[in-house]
Design a protein around this motif. Structure first.
Motif, PDB file in Angstrom:
ATOM      1  N   LYS A  85      -5.148 -26.433  21.092  1.00 50.64           N
ATOM      2  CA  LYS A  85      -4.887 -27.234  20.899  1.00 50.64           C
ATOM      3  C   LYS A  85      -4.565 -27.573  18.917  1.00 50.64           C
ATOM      4  N   VAL A  86      -3.062 -28.112  18.958  1.00 47.16           N
ATOM      5  CA  VAL A  86      -3.812 -28.150  17.517  1.00 47.16           C
ATOM      6  C   VAL A  86      -4.855 -29.929  16.930  1.00 47.16           C
ATOM      7  N   GLY A  87      -5.468 -29.609  16.180  1.00 48.99           N
ATOM      8  CA  GLY A  87      -6.365 -30.663  16.061  1.00 48.99           C
ATOM      9  C   GLY A  87      -7.680 -30.035  16.610  1.00 48.99           C
ATOM     10  N   GLN A  88      -7.670 -28.814  17.404  1.00 47.95           N
ATOM     11  CA  GLN A  88      -9.132 -29.009  18.169  1.00 47.95           C
ATOM     12  C   GLN A  88     -10.091 -27.580  17.216  1.00 47.95           C
ATOM     13  N   ARG A  89     -11.284 -27.754  17.012  1.00 51.70           N
ATOM     14  CA  ARG A  89     -11.838 -26.826  16.444  1.00 51.70           C
ATOM     15  C   ARG A  89     -12.568 -25.955  16.604  1.00 51.70           C
ATOM     16  N   VAL A  90     -12.000 -24.500  16.400  1.00 49.83           N
ATOM     17  CA  VAL A  90     -12.730 -23.025  16.845  1.00 49.83           C
ATOM     18  C   VAL A  90     -12.741 -23.070  15.865  1.00 49.83           C
ATOM     19  N   GLY A  91     -13.467 -21.488  15.900  1.00 48.73           N
ATOM     20  CA  GLY A  91     -14.401 -20.318  15.214  1.00 48.73           C
ATOM     21  C   GLY A  91     -13.509 -19.042  15.273  1.00 48.73           C
ATOM     22  N   VAL A  92     -13.697 -18.456  14.222  1.00 49.46           N
ATOM     23  CA  VAL A  92     -13.253 -17.000  14.447  1.00 49.46           C
ATOM     24  C   VAL A  92     -14.349 -16.151  14.053  1.00 49.46           C
ATOM     25  N   GLY A  93     -14.594 -14.528  14.317  1.00 48.77           N
ATOM     26  CA  GLY A  93     -15.985 -13.786  13.664  1.00 48.77           C
ATOM     27  C   GLY A  93     -15.377 -12.573  13.721  1.00 48.77           C
ATOM     28  N   ALA A  94     -16.019 -11.553  13.089  1.00 45.47           N
ATOM     29  CA  ALA A  94     -15.424 -10.477  12.394  1.00 45.47           C
ATOM     30  C   ALA A  94     -14.481  -9.988  13.017  1.00 45.47           C
ATOM     31  N   GLN A  95     -13.473 -10.347  14.254  1.00 44.96           N
ATOM     32  CA  GLN A  95     -13.083  -8.881  13.895  1.00 44.96           C
ATOM     33  C   GLN A  95     -11.081  -9.737  14.602  1.00 44.96           C
ATOM     34  N   ALA A  96     -10.459  -9.280  14.560  1.00 49.00           N
ATOM     35  CA  ALA A  96      -8.743 -10.327  14.133  1.00 49.00           C
ATOM     36  C   ALA A  96      -8.008  -9.652  15.315  1.00 49.00           C
ATOM     37  N   PHE A  97      -8.215  -8.288  15.340  1.00 47.97           N
ATOM     38  CA  PHE A  97      -7.196  -7.956  16.494  1.00 47.97           C
ATOM     39  C   PHE A  97      -7.579  -6.907  17.242  1.00 47.97           C
ATOM     40  N   ALA A  98      -7.312  -6.248  18.448  1.00 50.95           N
ATOM     41  CA  ALA A  98      -7.492  -4.722  19.495  1.00 50.95           C
ATOM     42  C   ALA A  98      -6.338  -4.867  20.109  1.00 50.95           C
ATOM     43  N   CYS A  99      -6.023  -4.010  20.627  1.00 52.44           N
ATOM     44  CA  CYS A  99      -4.711  -4.205  21.686  1.00 52.44           C
ATOM     45  C   CYS A  99      -4.457  -4.937  22.906  1.00 52.44           C
ATOM     46  N   LEU A 100      -6.013  -4.813  23.262  1.00 50.53           N
ATOM     47  CA  LEU A 100      -6.600  -5.661  24.760  1.00 50.53           C
ATOM     48  C   LEU A 100      -5.645  -5.396  25.837  1.00 50.53           C
ATOM     49  N   GLN A 101      -4.792  -4.052  25.352  1.00 55.15           N
ATOM     50  CA  GLN A 101      -4.231  -3.012  26.315  1.00 55.15           C
ATOM     51  C   GLN A 101      -4.599  -1.747  27.249  1.00 55.15           C
ATOM     52  N   CYS A 102      -5.349  -0.974  25.976  1.00 60.09           N
ATOM     53  CA  CYS A 102      -6.533  -0.012  26.899  1.00 60.09           C
ATOM     54  C   CYS A 102      -8.226  -0.353  27.948  1.00 60.09           C
ATOM     55  N   LYS A 103      -8.496   0.924  27.963  1.00 60.03           N
ATOM     56  CA  LYS A 103      -9.725   0.706  29.197  1.00 60.03           C
ATOM     57  C   LYS A 103     -10.788  -0.036  28.060  1.00 60.03           C
TER      58      LYS A 103
END
Ligand SMILES: [Zn+2]
Ligand SMILES: [Zn+2]
Length: 358
Positions: A85-103
């Motif tokens: 949600k807008v306003g929520q505190r969140v974190g991001v690490g070293a990865q920003a993308f993957a296909c999310l489809q592969c094995k």
């Protein structure tokens, strides 16, 4: 300015890596699976230094690094499904993308997806180079944005998003638990999290370092034992006793791998998380046959593992040792330089973002 442009402190060349400059840049186009985050803190990782100095190879300058990002959600794409949600505190690490489809992605191994892209320095469609968290904002696919439990302090949780995750994943995957004996080599940013998370998972944890200089800190972090490798016969004394060793050292100079592998019990596992510059390791099969040791590697941590780690950190009240530096041209330069010189106990978090980015 946001939302058309972001601002950050970018390194402009390998020669000037200690003097980042303020830059304004266009982020990649917003997609309906993206989250925009207004950054409020960012940890400083050894990877930032290896990247901007050119130590790991070509770097797309100017580059804003930083992949231990904490901030607040300012925009949520229409197709997002993770409930942020807008306003929520969140974190991001070293990865920003993957296909999310592969094995690999479907098995919660998106960190090993052939299409994975990094939080900074990776090319996205349209030729956009991802930029990290020494910046006003980041735009990241929702899968790589993690809600942070309320009880975790922003400056302490930031370094968990790469260093903490990097230490946590090999411990968790390789069975660190009550009754297991874990060794952590190299008490720095990642290694000190190795002690904290090894203990949090219930294992007996020993710190392994060159001298006694870090012994007091290791014990304070919860280590049950300490090995100084400049002592004579250190390896013989502890032979065949460890189940898991995580190597967090970021240099392979003078590193006699055989000695470390001899510490492992039968079928014990030696897992590397550091990526030293230079030639790497010498493997001697005859030595490894002595205990049936496994020699392996581990890369950051999956979304599933990071969510688990953050909850464990909250539950166990994990307290990493963190120094803070205000973000800015001089602050980012100082943090990179001191991180390069190992002059930090044991991680920097850049803070005071509101003073730089109104
Ligand atoms: Zn994939
Ligand atoms: Zn990192």
């Amino acid at each position: 300015m946001y939302p058309e442009t972001f601002e950050g402190f970018a390194v402009e060349s390998a020669e000037t890596w200690t003097a980042p400059k303020r830059h304004e840049y266009k982020p990649r186009p917003f997609e309906d699976t993206d989250i925009d985050i207004k950054v409020c803190a960012c940890g400083v990782c050894g990877s930032d230094v290896h990247t901007v100095t050119g130590g790991w190879g070509a770097c797309p300058y100017p580059l804003v690094v930083g992949h231990e990002i904490v901030g607040h959600v300012v925009k949520v794409g229409d197709a997002c499904k993770t409930g942020l949600k807008v306003g929520q505190r969140v974190g991001v690490g070293a990865q920003a993308f993957a296909c999310l489809q592969c094995k690999q992605c479907k098995a919660d191994n998106e960190i090993y997806c052939a299409h994975q892209r990094d939080t900074y320095g990776s090319e996205f469609p349209g030729g956009f180079i991802s930029q990290g968290g020494y910046s006003s904002h980041v735009r990241v696919h929702e899968y790589f944005v993690f809600p942070i439990p309320d009880s975790l302090d922003t400056k302490l949780v930031a370094p968990m998003l790469c260093a903490g995750a990097t230490a946590f994943s090999p411990l968790y995957r390789n069975g660190a638990a009550p009754g297991k004996k874990v060794g952590i080599i190299g008490i720095g940013g990642i290694g000190h999290f190795g002690i904290l998370f090894g203990k949090a998972l219930g294992a007996e944890v020993w710190a392994i370092s060159r001298s006694d200089a870090k012994k007091a800190d290791a014990i304070k972090l919860g280590a049950d034992g300490y090995i100084a490798t400049k002592e004579p016969n250190w390896a013989e004394k502890h032979a065949l006793s460890f189940d898991i060793i995580v190597n967090c050292a970021n240099s392979s100079k003078g590193f006699n791998l055989d000695d470390y592998l001899s510490l492992l019990d039968v079928n014990g596992r030696f897992i590397n998380v550091g990526l030293p510059e230079g030639d790497g390791f010498q493997i001697h099969p005859f030595k490894m046959m002595g205990n049936g040791a496994t020699f392996g590697f581990s890369h950051i941590a999956s979304r599933k593992e990071i969510l688990y780690m953050l909850n464990l950190a909250a539950e166990k009240k994990i307290q990493p040792m963190v120094e803070t530096i205000p973000v800015g041209e001089s602050g980012c330069g100082e943090a990179l330089r001191r991180c390069h010189d190992n002059d930090v106990k044991y991680r920097f978090t850049l803070t005071d973002y509101d003073k730089q980015f109104a």
